[in-house]
Design a protein around this motif. Structure first.
Motif, short mmCIF file in Angstrom:
data_model
loop_
_atom_site.label_atom_id
_atom_site.label_comp_id
_atom_site.label_asym_id
_atom_site.label_seq_id
_atom_site.Cartn_x
_atom_site.Cartn_y
_atom_site.Cartn_z
N VAL A 1 102.26 11.14 110.94
CA VAL A 1 102.81 10.03 111.48
C VAL A 1 102.91 9.76 112.76
O VAL A 1 102.59 10.56 113.45
CB VAL A 1 104.36 10.05 110.73
CG1 VAL A 1 105.05 11.27 111.62
CG2 VAL A 1 104.99 8.75 111.03
N THR A 2 102.77 8.46 113.09
CA THR A 2 102.80 8.36 114.67
C THR A 2 103.70 7.08 114.99
O THR A 2 103.81 6.22 114.02
CB THR A 2 101.38 7.96 115.03
OG1 THR A 2 101.15 7.83 116.46
CG2 THR A 2 100.54 6.76 114.13
N VAL A 3 104.08 6.98 115.95
CA VAL A 3 104.77 5.61 116.64
C VAL A 3 103.71 4.71 116.89
O VAL A 3 102.96 4.65 117.79
CB VAL A 3 105.67 6.04 117.64
CG1 VAL A 3 106.23 4.64 118.08
CG2 VAL A 3 106.70 6.93 117.27
N GLN A 4 103.68 3.57 115.91
CA GLN A 4 102.49 2.60 116.14
C GLN A 4 102.72 1.59 117.15
O GLN A 4 102.13 1.08 117.76
CB GLN A 4 102.19 1.98 114.61
CG GLN A 4 101.21 0.86 114.56
CD GLN A 4 101.80 -0.62 114.29
OE1 GLN A 4 102.98 -0.65 113.71
NE2 GLN A 4 101.08 -1.58 114.61
N ASN A 5 103.99 1.36 117.26
CA ASN A 5 104.53 0.34 118.21
C ASN A 5 106.08 0.35 118.35
O ASN A 5 106.85 0.81 117.80
CB ASN A 5 104.45 -0.79 117.46
CG ASN A 5 104.17 -2.17 118.66
OD1 ASN A 5 104.02 -1.85 119.67
ND2 ASN A 5 104.11 -3.38 118.09
N ILE A 6 106.34 -0.16 119.68
CA ILE A 6 107.71 -0.26 120.20
C ILE A 6 108.13 -1.73 120.12
O ILE A 6 107.34 -2.29 121.02
CB ILE A 6 108.24 0.59 121.41
CG1 ILE A 6 107.86 2.18 121.06
CG2 ILE A 6 109.64 0.57 121.67
CD1 ILE A 6 108.06 3.16 122.19
N VAL A 7 108.90 -2.16 119.40
CA VAL A 7 109.30 -3.49 119.39
C VAL A 7 110.51 -4.01 119.98
O VAL A 7 111.53 -3.02 119.72
CB VAL A 7 109.11 -4.40 118.00
CG1 VAL A 7 107.39 -4.28 117.48
CG2 VAL A 7 109.91 -3.67 117.10
N ALA A 8 110.72 -5.06 120.55
CA ALA A 8 112.31 -5.33 121.10
C ALA A 8 112.88 -6.39 120.08
O ALA A 8 112.05 -7.13 119.52
CB ALA A 8 112.10 -6.12 122.38
N ASN B 1 106.62 11.81 106.77
CA ASN B 1 106.84 10.44 106.48
C ASN B 1 107.95 9.91 105.79
O ASN B 1 108.02 8.84 105.28
CB ASN B 1 105.33 9.88 105.88
CG ASN B 1 104.08 9.97 106.43
OD1 ASN B 1 104.04 9.10 107.41
ND2 ASN B 1 103.20 11.11 106.27
N VAL B 2 109.17 10.70 106.05
CA VAL B 2 110.30 10.38 105.41
C VAL B 2 110.67 9.00 105.89
O VAL B 2 111.53 8.15 105.12
CB VAL B 2 111.57 11.61 105.62
CG1 VAL B 2 111.66 11.75 106.97
CG2 VAL B 2 112.43 11.20 104.65
N ASP B 3 110.42 8.77 106.96
CA ASP B 3 111.13 7.36 107.82
C ASP B 3 109.74 6.25 107.74
O ASP B 3 110.10 5.49 108.62
CB ASP B 3 111.74 7.59 109.16
CG ASP B 3 113.07 8.37 108.64
OD1 ASP B 3 113.46 7.86 107.90
OD2 ASP B 3 113.24 9.19 109.46
N THR B 4 108.67 6.54 107.19
CA THR B 4 107.56 5.55 107.49
C THR B 4 107.75 4.33 106.17
O THR B 4 107.51 4.71 105.05
CB THR B 4 106.27 6.21 107.10
OG1 THR B 4 106.24 7.29 108.13
CG2 THR B 4 105.20 5.19 107.87
N PRO B 5 107.92 3.22 106.69
CA PRO B 5 108.08 1.92 105.80
C PRO B 5 106.75 2.16 104.72
O PRO B 5 105.57 2.39 105.22
CB PRO B 5 107.96 0.90 106.75
CG PRO B 5 108.53 1.23 107.68
CD PRO B 5 107.88 2.65 108.07
N GLY B 6 106.94 1.91 103.59
CA GLY B 6 105.88 1.55 102.58
C GLY B 6 105.00 2.98 102.02
O GLY B 6 104.27 3.08 101.40
N TYR B 7 105.72 4.21 102.64
CA TYR B 7 104.98 5.47 102.27
C TYR B 7 105.25 5.84 100.87
O TYR B 7 106.50 5.83 100.55
CB TYR B 7 105.18 6.63 103.44
CG TYR B 7 104.59 7.81 103.07
CD1 TYR B 7 103.29 8.14 103.44
CD2 TYR B 7 105.24 8.72 102.18
CE1 TYR B 7 102.73 9.32 103.28
CE2 TYR B 7 104.47 9.89 101.89
CZ TYR B 7 103.52 10.11 102.44
OH TYR B 7 102.72 11.41 102.09
N ARG B 8 104.45 6.13 100.12
CA ARG B 8 104.58 6.78 98.90
C ARG B 8 104.54 8.16 98.54
O ARG B 8 103.59 8.76 99.23
CB ARG B 8 103.67 6.09 97.82
CG ARG B 8 103.67 4.61 97.93
CD ARG B 8 104.88 3.70 97.75
NE ARG B 8 105.16 3.50 96.21
CZ ARG B 8 106.03 3.10 95.89
NH1 ARG B 8 106.96 2.54 96.61
NH2 ARG B 8 106.08 2.98 94.56
N THR B 9 105.31 8.97 97.99
CA THR B 9 105.29 10.18 97.62
C THR B 9 103.84 10.69 96.98
O THR B 9 103.68 10.14 96.03
CB THR B 9 106.67 10.89 96.87
OG1 THR B 9 107.57 10.40 97.66
CG2 THR B 9 106.45 12.18 96.88
#
Lengths: 146, 118
Positions: free
Chosen positions: A74-81, B32-40
């Motif tokens: 997982v990665t931080v794609q963006n930081i939005v306001a 990816n527990v907090d990644t929107p749209g991620y499927r197990t």
């Protein structure tokens, strides 16, 4: 994917969750900041997470041949306001007050931020548990050599 | 097949491979527990083992699937923390069991090499 690659996946999550905790704490710290470099009150920041397939090192690629990659970090794609309007408070003596005497404060709810901070901390702990499990497996496979 | 490569060794090796693959998927799910749209995602452990045992010389080509029947959050993410932590512990123990059995098999070979004198 070898066992060491799994550590990278969990590591990427540790990094992302730490960044999220940083952003949340800066939101909390600036909950009352009415003056920023860009003018206007501080705006609440949010992180956007995105899955990321770890890129194998060239050594790893050569070593594994054309093995497919299944793991996803997982990665931080963006930081939005946050675009929600600031809260107005009537404080005529405040230096940042407008003509009507209202001061624009950032619309930050400390309870919400604390909840998100806890969420980030728990996710971090869970990934640490995953790292420990993977470490246990690596140690076990090193045991074959003994 | 060389004399060293007993069927037991091959089987244990594949078992460890499948366990390591599952560990990588469980770690991905946790990451990816907090990644929107991620499927197990997961593999069918038994099916993969059966595939590995029936064709030990084929290059492994596991089937990674989305797991169905999990509760979905509004952001379409459906990672279940309980499921993943349970699997994390289970996979780790499975792997360690595999290593122990593999060591046992090597020990057996060593006994044969030293003609029973250990």
């Amino acid at each position: 994917m070898n066992l060491f690659g799994i550590l990278d996946v969990s590591g990427s999550a540790l990094n992302a969750e730490r960044q999220r905790a940083e952003i949340v704490t800066s939101n909390l710290a600036n909950a009352e900041t009415t003056h920023t470099a860009d003018g206007g009150p501080y705006k609440r920041q949010m992180v956007v997470f995105e899955t990321k397939t770890p890129s194998a090192s060239s050594f790893g690629k050569t070593f594994n041949g054309i093995r497919k990659e299944y793991a996803q970090g997982v990665t931080v794609q963006n930081i939005v306001a946050d675009s929600s309007p600031p809260t107005q408070r009537y404080e005529p003596s405040h230096p940042d007050a407008d003509k009507q005497g209202y001061v624009s404060y950032p619309s930050i709810n400390p309870v919400e931020e604390m909840a998100e901070l806890m969420e980030a901390a728990r996710a971090y702990q869970m990934n640490v548990a995953a790292v420990q499990a993977t470490k246990g497996m690596i140690t076990a496979s090193l045991d074959i050599l003994r | 097949m060389s004399w060293m490569e007993t069927p037991e060794l091959q089987r244990m090796e594949r078992f460890l491979d499948v366990a390591a693959l599952r560990q990588s998927l469980v770690s991905s799910n946790i990451a990816n527990v907090d990644t929107p749209g991620y499927r197990t995602r997961d593999i069918d452990f038994e099916k993969e083992m059966q595939k590995a045992i029936s064709a030990p010389n084929r290059t492994p080509d596991p089937v990674v699937e989305e797991v169905s029947g999990l509760i979905e959050r509004p952001d379409r993410n459906n990672v279940s923390v309980d499921r993943e932590t349970m699997l994390l512990a289970q996979t780790q123990l499975q792997f360690q069991t595999g290593v122990a059995l593999l060591k046992q098999e090597f020990k057996r070979l060593a006994i044969a090499i030293t003609e029973g004198k250990s």
